[in-house]
Design a protein around this motif. Structure first.
Motif, mmCIF file in Angstrom:
data_model
loop_
_atom_site.group_PDB
_atom_site.id
_atom_site.type_symbol
_atom_site.label_atom_id
_atom_site.label_comp_id
_atom_site.label_asym_id
_atom_site.label_seq_id
_atom_site.Cartn_x
_atom_site.Cartn_y
_atom_site.Cartn_z
ATOM 1 N N ASN A 56 0.825 -1.206 0.000
ATOM 2 C CA ASN A 56 0.000 0.000 0.000
ATOM 3 C C ASN A 56 0.860 1.258 0.000
ATOM 4 O O ASN A 56 0.549 2.239 -0.681
ATOM 5 N N ASP A 57 1.940 1.242 0.801
ATOM 6 C CA ASP A 57 2.839 2.397 0.844
ATOM 7 C C ASP A 57 3.430 2.678 -0.538
ATOM 8 O O ASP A 57 3.522 3.834 -0.967
ATOM 9 N N ALA A 58 3.834 1.625 -1.223
ATOM 10 C CA ALA A 58 4.398 1.796 -2.559
ATOM 11 C C ALA A 58 3.364 2.369 -3.518
ATOM 12 O O ALA A 58 3.681 3.229 -4.351
ATOM 13 N N GLY A 59 2.115 1.899 -3.420
ATOM 14 C CA GLY A 59 1.065 2.454 -4.261
ATOM 15 C C GLY A 59 0.828 3.927 -3.994
ATOM 16 O O GLY A 59 0.607 4.718 -4.917
ATOM 17 N N LEU A 60 0.877 4.323 -2.721
ATOM 18 C CA LEU A 60 0.680 5.736 -2.368
ATOM 19 C C LEU A 60 1.814 6.605 -2.894
ATOM 20 O O LEU A 60 1.578 7.689 -3.452
ATOM 21 N N ILE A 61 3.055 6.162 -2.724
ATOM 22 C CA ILE A 61 4.195 6.932 -3.214
ATOM 23 C C ILE A 61 4.182 6.987 -4.739
ATOM 24 O O ILE A 61 4.467 8.037 -5.345
ATOM 25 N N ALA A 82 5.571 6.557 4.772
ATOM 26 C CA ALA A 82 5.008 6.775 3.439
ATOM 27 C C ALA A 82 3.925 7.845 3.484
ATOM 28 O O ALA A 82 3.825 8.682 2.579
ATOM 29 N N HIS A 83 3.101 7.826 4.530
ATOM 30 C CA HIS A 83 2.041 8.824 4.681
ATOM 31 C C HIS A 83 2.644 10.223 4.775
ATOM 32 O O HIS A 83 2.209 11.165 4.089
ATOM 33 N N ALA A 84 3.665 10.385 5.626
ATOM 34 C CA ALA A 84 4.277 11.696 5.809
ATOM 35 C C ALA A 84 5.018 12.150 4.552
ATOM 36 O O ALA A 84 4.944 13.321 4.160
ATOM 37 N N LEU A 85 5.749 11.240 3.913
ATOM 38 C CA LEU A 85 6.497 11.614 2.711
ATOM 39 C C LEU A 85 5.556 12.025 1.589
ATOM 40 O O LEU A 85 5.807 13.017 0.885
ATOM 41 N N ALA A 86 4.458 11.295 1.410
ATOM 42 C CA ALA A 86 3.491 11.665 0.376
ATOM 43 C C ALA A 86 2.889 13.036 0.661
ATOM 44 O O ALA A 86 2.672 13.842 -0.252
ATOM 45 N N GLU A 87 2.604 13.313 1.931
ATOM 46 C CA GLU A 87 2.062 14.631 2.282
ATOM 47 C C GLU A 87 3.028 15.750 1.919
ATOM 48 O O GLU A 87 2.632 16.763 1.323
ATOM 49 N N MET A 88 4.295 15.591 2.268
ATOM 50 C CA MET A 88 5.255 16.660 2.039
ATOM 51 C C MET A 88 5.628 16.806 0.564
ATOM 52 O O MET A 88 5.941 17.905 0.099
ATOM 53 N N MET A 89 5.594 15.733 -0.198
ATOM 54 C CA MET A 89 5.848 15.835 -1.633
ATOM 55 C C MET A 89 4.751 16.627 -2.333
ATOM 56 O O MET A 89 4.982 17.237 -3.389
ATOM 57 N N ARG A 90 3.554 16.638 -1.753
ATOM 58 C CA ARG A 90 2.425 17.343 -2.355
ATOM 59 C C ARG A 90 2.391 18.827 -1.988
ATOM 60 O O ARG A 90 1.541 19.559 -2.507
ATOM 61 N N VAL A 91 3.254 19.261 -1.084
ATOM 62 C CA VAL A 91 3.308 20.671 -0.710
ATOM 63 C C VAL A 91 4.069 21.425 -1.795
ATOM 64 O O VAL A 91 5.204 21.089 -2.115
ATOM 65 N N ARG A 150 7.047 15.166 10.721
ATOM 66 C CA ARG A 150 5.711 14.556 10.666
ATOM 67 C C ARG A 150 5.750 13.098 11.110
ATOM 68 O O ARG A 150 4.828 12.633 11.796
ATOM 69 N N VAL A 151 6.794 12.370 10.734
ATOM 70 C CA VAL A 151 6.903 10.970 11.175
ATOM 71 C C VAL A 151 6.999 10.898 12.687
ATOM 72 O O VAL A 151 6.360 10.056 13.328
ATOM 73 N N PHE A 178 -6.145 14.686 4.117
ATOM 74 C CA PHE A 178 -4.969 13.829 4.077
ATOM 75 C C PHE A 178 -4.578 13.343 5.471
ATOM 76 O O PHE A 178 -3.469 12.879 5.684
ATOM 77 N N VAL A 179 -5.494 13.440 6.415
ATOM 78 C CA VAL A 179 -5.226 12.962 7.782
ATOM 79 C C VAL A 179 -5.473 11.466 7.869
ATOM 80 O O VAL A 179 -4.637 10.696 8.355
#
Length: 705
Positions: free
Chosen positions: A64-69, A218-227, A242-243, A433-434
């Motif tokens: 799932n993490d890989a799919g999100l990234i 993965a959740h935190a990295l995806a959030e920050m990549m979208r900023v 965030r982690v 995104f929470v």
């Protein structure tokens, strides 16, 4: 003819003119070269691997993490290939495919690699573990796993614009459970030229077990990549904050960078609102002395810098702060990791004797002994041996307690860590995104799960100087919410259930439109795609089998340690989440839709029964916490399949008659892209008195079960 030309002759004149022409051509190239280099479009490519179905103990989140990234990278303009649950041969072939792709992409390419699963360190090197690995002893690691440094060095040697390698793999593992254990987590490494390397947990530490659907990193990295507008270094610094916040201090990510040049995943438009936490971007924040912050801000200032000196400054200024014990553990892990790195680089008996004298019961004791055995040297040094000089001083006695064990957790109950205060220097995450909805389970072999897409804000935009990837639905529609075949429209295009969230609307629409769901999937690496085709041809049933992933891997007692605040209780399973009233509303039937014969809009052209099936496919996943089986998918199922029972086909004609009884105004025909016209099929009429026998396996039709 002039006397000079008469003397030179005709051949000499031609030679002079040819020379002059060559000079002019070279001058033109010299003038045009810088302009072309300045206007060169940046190309972005990515490889994303998520290994969950390990034979030695399954993991709930890496796929799932890989799919999100992968989805986040698609939004940022990356041409992404990826796969899940690769064995050793498949993993090696996928890495080889990506190196070939990076080599052919040209010098203006940014390469991003994300590997999620089990990672191991052995004698100074990091290894990524395939799902079929059998590692009973430490010496099995080089044979059964893939050494990451071999890949990163090859990637850096291509000399593209830059590369980013992320290892989301520092986890307590079930391998080599013997009296000579491996050191925990990943080994400290240096990035190659023009490269950034990142870990989900600091060197020598492991992340706590997570039940899913996504891991904190993965959740935190995806959030920050979208900023929008964040430089690359800020993305990973904010990810670390965030982690720490998401894991209550139990996990601290790490990165090392020699990345040159400016890079942003997404840009921030001029219409963007003011930054909520302006002090984070202040130029004085990084240069201000730690002692000049108050206690709470000082901890996060040290965590943001993530340097040994910064943590030591915190202890000097606030030795009795509740965070002091956690900071001592961070320093202990970092000091030991640096000591071992310098020992491994020296690679002499004197170096290993020096490490054993400094850390007689440290995490790398058995690595040092194995190297001494390799040199045929005694375990005990001679009285006159010269201790090597390390860049870090010996650990003070209060630090030794944290590293007198193979594995270091930042939530170990033995140390009584205090949870950190609410994070500062960081704006709160976007409301949508929470909590991320779990993705639908993948039914195709090796294919990554496709998470529901959360649109980015309107003021966040793709960079202008990148070459748009082909057939990237997410990149072309990052601000939208509803997927119709291969087109994404705003959520006002077609009626939707008011009780569904944005993520559920997107999932439902993607499930209804088989071609759209297929477009959202990440492409497999070429070699993996060929292997999947061979398996499907030989055994169609095996090609669509989805491995079961247990919430917490069995047979791993070290993975069941409690997180702070749980009082020693294990983490709850994935499906044991509490049902909220809002989630219960998602189970209500959808309102009536436009007539089934409407073809102006792909969503309104779908049958009402398909909308009901989409709602059933999304609502239970949000209520139970476990992904629901999709009713309609774009995968190629087995050819020998059992037709769907008649009870599931009856509601469609009944709802179609109800919709036909209430005629509605037809919307104006909208031009459809060529890809949509090819993928769209005319609606089939189904007599109400007899359910049709449906074929399966074609795009837009249901999967066979």
């Amino acid at each position: 003819m002039s006397p000079l030309f008469s003397v030179m002759g005709l051949s000499s004149i031609r030679a002079i003119w040819a020379l002059l022409a060559m000079v002019l051509v070279l001058a033109g190239l010299a003038v045009a070269g810088p302009a072309e280099a300045q206007n060169a479009m940046e190309k972005r490519i990515a490889l994303v691997i998520g290994n969950s179905a390990y034979k030695a103990g399954a993991l709930p989140t890496p796929a799932n993490d890989a799919g999100l990234i992968a989805q986040t990278l698609q939004a940022a303009g990356f041409d992404v290939i990826g796969a899940r649950d690769l064995n050793q041969d498949g993993l090696r072939d996928a890495l080889r495919d990506f190196l070939a792709k990076a080599n052919a992409s040209g010098p203006d390419t940014i390469a991003f690699v994300y590997l999620a699963g089990y990672g191991l360190q052995y004698q100074g090197d990091n290894y990524f573990v395939p799902v079929d690995a059998q590692i009973a002893n430490a010496t099995d690691v080089p044979v059964e796993a893939i050494r990451v440094s071999d890949f990163t060095r090859s990637l850096a040697a291509i000399r593209n614009r830059g590369s980013i390698v992320v290892l989301d793999a520092a986890r307590a593992n079930p391998f080599a459970q013997s009296n000579q254990p491996l050191a925990g987590g990943l080994a400290l490494v240096e990035a190659d030229a023009n490269q950034l390397i990142a870990f989900n947990a600091a060197p020598g530490t492991v992340a706590p077990p997570e039940a899913g659907p996504y891991g904190a990193y993965a959740h935190a990295l995806a959030e920050m990549m979208r900023v929008g507008g964040l430089p690359l270094s800020d993305v990973f610094d904010r990810t670390r904050l965030r982690v720490s916040d998401l894991s209550k201090g139990a996990q601290i990510s790490w990165d090392a960078s020699k990345f040159g040049g400016a890079f942003t995943f997404l840009d921030r438009g001029p219409d963007a609102p003011a930054v909520q936490v302006s002090s984070y971007n202040s130029a004085t924040m990084r240069t201000k002395a730690i002692r000049d912050f108050d206690e709470r801000d000082a901890y996060f200032a040290a965590l943001d810098r993530d340097t040994l000196a910064g943590y030591e400054d915190f202890l000097a200024a606030y030795p009795d702060d509740p965070m002091a014990r956690r900071v001592r553990a961070i320093i202990a892990a970092r000091r030991e990791a640096i000591t071992w790195r310098e020992t491994w680089v020296a690679d002499t008996p004197e170096a290993y004797w020096s490490y054993l004298r400094r850390y007689p019961r440290g995490p790398h004791v058995w690595d040092a002994r194995r190297r001494l055995e390799h040199f045929e040297a005694a375990l005990e040094p001679p009285p006159s041996f010269a201790v090597i000089e390390y860049d870090v001083p010996p650990p003070p006695p209060p630090e030794i307690v944290y590293v007198d064990r193979p594995i270091l957790y930042f939530d170990d109950a033995d140390f009584g860590y205090a949870p950190p205060p609410p994070v500062v220097f960081l704006a709160p995450p976007p409301p949508d995104f929470v909590v991320l909805a779990p993705p639908q389970p993948s039914v195709d072999l090796y294919v990554l799960p496709a998470p529901v897409f959360v649109p980015v804000p309107e003021w966040v935009r793709p960079p202008r100087d990148i070459a748009p990837p082909e057939n990237n639905v997410i990149f072309n529609n990052i601000h939208n919410t509803v997927v119709n075949n291969t087109v994404i429209n705003n959520n006002t295009t077609a009626p939707a259930a008011p009780s569904l969230t944005t993520a559920q609307k997107l999932t439902g629409a993607a499930v209804v439109a088989g071609a759209g769901a297929a477009a959202l999937h990440v492409a497999l690496p070429p070699s993996v795609q060929k292997h999947a085709a061979i398996i499907q041809k030989q055994s169609p049933a095996a090609a669509t089998k989805v491995p079961a992933i247990s919430p917490v891997p069995a047979g791993q007692p070290q993975n069941t340690h409690a997180l702070p605040g749980t009082k020693g209780q294990p983490l709850p399973p994935v499906g044991n989440t509490q049902v909220t009233p809002k989630q219960v509303q998602a189970k209500k039937p959808l309102p009536s839709q436009p007539p089934a014969n409407s073809v102006q809009n792909p969503v309104s052209a779908a049958k009402p029964a398909a909308h009901a099936q989409a709602a059933k496919a999304t609502a239970p996943a949000a209520v139970t916490g476990a992904p629901a089986k999709p009713k309609v998918v774009a995968a190629a199922p087995p050819r020998h399949a059992v037709p769907r029972p008649a009870a599931q086909a009856k509601p469609a004609p009944q709802m179609a008659r109800q919709a036909a009884a209430k005629p509605q105004a037809q919307p104006r025909p909208q031009p459809q892209p060529r890809a949509v016209q090819q993928a769209k099929r005319p609606p089939q009429a189904h007599p109400p008195q007899k359910p049709p026998v449906k074929k399966c396996g074609a795009p837009g039709l249901p999967a066979c079960h």
